[in-house]
Design a protein around this motif. Sequence first.
Motif, PDB file in Angstrom:
ATOM      1  N   ASP A   1      -0.459   4.988   0.240  1.00  0.00           N
ATOM      2  CA  ASP A   1      -1.838   4.695  -0.127  1.00  0.00           C
ATOM      3  C   ASP A   1      -2.522   3.919   1.007  1.00  0.00           C
ATOM      4  O   ASP A   1      -1.947   2.976   1.581  1.00  0.00           O
ATOM      5  N   ALA A   2      -3.752   4.310   1.304  1.00  0.00           N
ATOM      6  CA  ALA A   2      -4.474   3.667   2.427  1.00  0.00           C
ATOM      7  C   ALA A   2      -4.799   2.210   2.114  1.00  0.00           C
ATOM      8  O   ALA A   2      -4.727   1.333   2.987  1.00  0.00           O
ATOM      9  N   ALA A   3      -5.111   1.898   0.881  1.00  0.00           N
ATOM     10  CA  ALA A   3      -5.441   0.511   0.520  1.00  0.00           C
ATOM     11  C   ALA A   3      -4.220  -0.390   0.655  1.00  0.00           C
ATOM     12  O   ALA A   3      -4.274  -1.510   1.206  1.00  0.00           O
ATOM     13  N   GLU A   4      -3.041   0.136   0.160  1.00  0.00           N
ATOM     14  CA  GLU A   4      -1.819  -0.664   0.305  1.00  0.00           C
ATOM     15  C   GLU A   4      -1.437  -0.838   1.762  1.00  0.00           C
ATOM     16  O   GLU A   4      -0.964  -1.892   2.178  1.00  0.00           O
ATOM     17  N   TRP A   5      -1.644   0.202   2.541  1.00  0.00           N
ATOM     18  CA  TRP A   5      -1.346   0.103   3.987  1.00  0.00           C
ATOM     19  C   TRP A   5      -2.220  -0.944   4.664  1.00  0.00           C
ATOM     20  O   TRP A   5      -1.742  -1.750   5.471  1.00  0.00           O
ATOM     21  N   ASN A   6      -3.502  -0.969   4.330  1.00  0.00           N
ATOM     22  CA  ASN A   6      -4.398  -1.973   4.919  1.00  0.00           C
ATOM     23  C   ASN A   6      -4.008  -3.386   4.511  1.00  0.00           C
ATOM     24  O   ASN A   6      -4.048  -4.332   5.314  1.00  0.00           O
TER      25      ASN A   6
END
Length: 411
Positions: free
Chosen positions: A217-222
């Motif tokens: 997930d992009a949000a978790e990665w950020n």
Amino acid sequence: MAEEGRRGDEGERGPGAQYQMFVTMEDLLDKLKLMNYEENLIRKNNMKALSRHYFALPTNPGEQFYMFTSLAAWLLNQTGRLFEQPQEYDDPNATITNILTELRSLGGSVDFPPSKLKQGYGEQVCNVLDRLAEEALKYTGFIWKRPVYPAEEMEEEALIEDDAELSLSKMEDEMIEAEDTEEGEPFLDLEVLKTQRQKIEGMECSKPEEILESTTDAAEWNLEVERVLPQLKVTIRTDNKDWRIHVDQMHQHKEGIEISLKETKSYLDKLQDDISRTLEKVNSREKYINNQLENLIQDFRAAQAQLSEAKDRYQRGSGGVTERTKLLSEISEELEKVKQDMEEKGSSMTDGTPLVKIKQALTKLKQEITQMDIQIGVVEHTLLQAKLKEKSNMTRDMHATNIPETTIGGY
């Protein structure tokens, strides 16, 4: 003899014996501070606080003796004994005797004459007070404890830097600790990345069967990137002792000096040109003024010469005037003396008091002469009577001696 004895004692005790009283005085001061003597003695009696070498060096014998007796009395009271506080006008010999008696009762040895304590300073004074301080500490139950060293607290800035910066040598250890401590939190697994990299290198030549798609997930990665970003910051601290840093600083300073020199050189050249032109103008104006005022300068010099001659004449004339005024003052003094003598003689000639005194003396002399004549007459009369009486006595005696002879001859 006393000096030889003192040297002999020092030789027996050692070369450092004369400095022992300084060490004893420092120990005494530490013991007094443990008993809080400043609050209990100094401030209550309005005394002066003791210095490190107060009783070791002679400063004021009277004040030191009073401080010694007061401190000894306070220490004796601290040992549980009733000792009256000495007053300023008490007998010093009696006070010293009482203090030594109490010291002997406490088990202390007194192998010195009491007169050593009367001076208020010295080795004996320090030893007596130190012994009393030890007894007071024993009576109060004081026990030395182990020293407690304070823990070194790091500054907040250093802590922040240590949290924000990660050195290369400790990176792996911190990652291992992060794995152990942060179990439930999402983290970046380096082993997974390593295996993925090996797979990619093994399959460089082979074509992928399908397009790779990321399942993260992009949000978790950020969020993971934001969380790990401070720890990924690697800074290499520069050492000021490194010669490369010094060389770089030298090059930087050299460049700065060259830039500043280029800027200031033009200003200095301009300033030099202005100063040289100004000096030329000043020299030309000076020459012009000298040429224009040459006649006036000659007249001024002639006037100065005339003035100097007039001053010389004035000085010579003033010297003659002073001599004549001095001579005039001497003559006037002599004239005053002559006038006084004339006045005294005139007053003596016109005054009749000496004649009156002479007449009075003559009348007094005549009276004394008449009195003397009377006394002489009285004396002559008494002498005449005495002679006549003596003559009559002699004739009577003669007649008395002649009568018996005639009677004898008749028979």
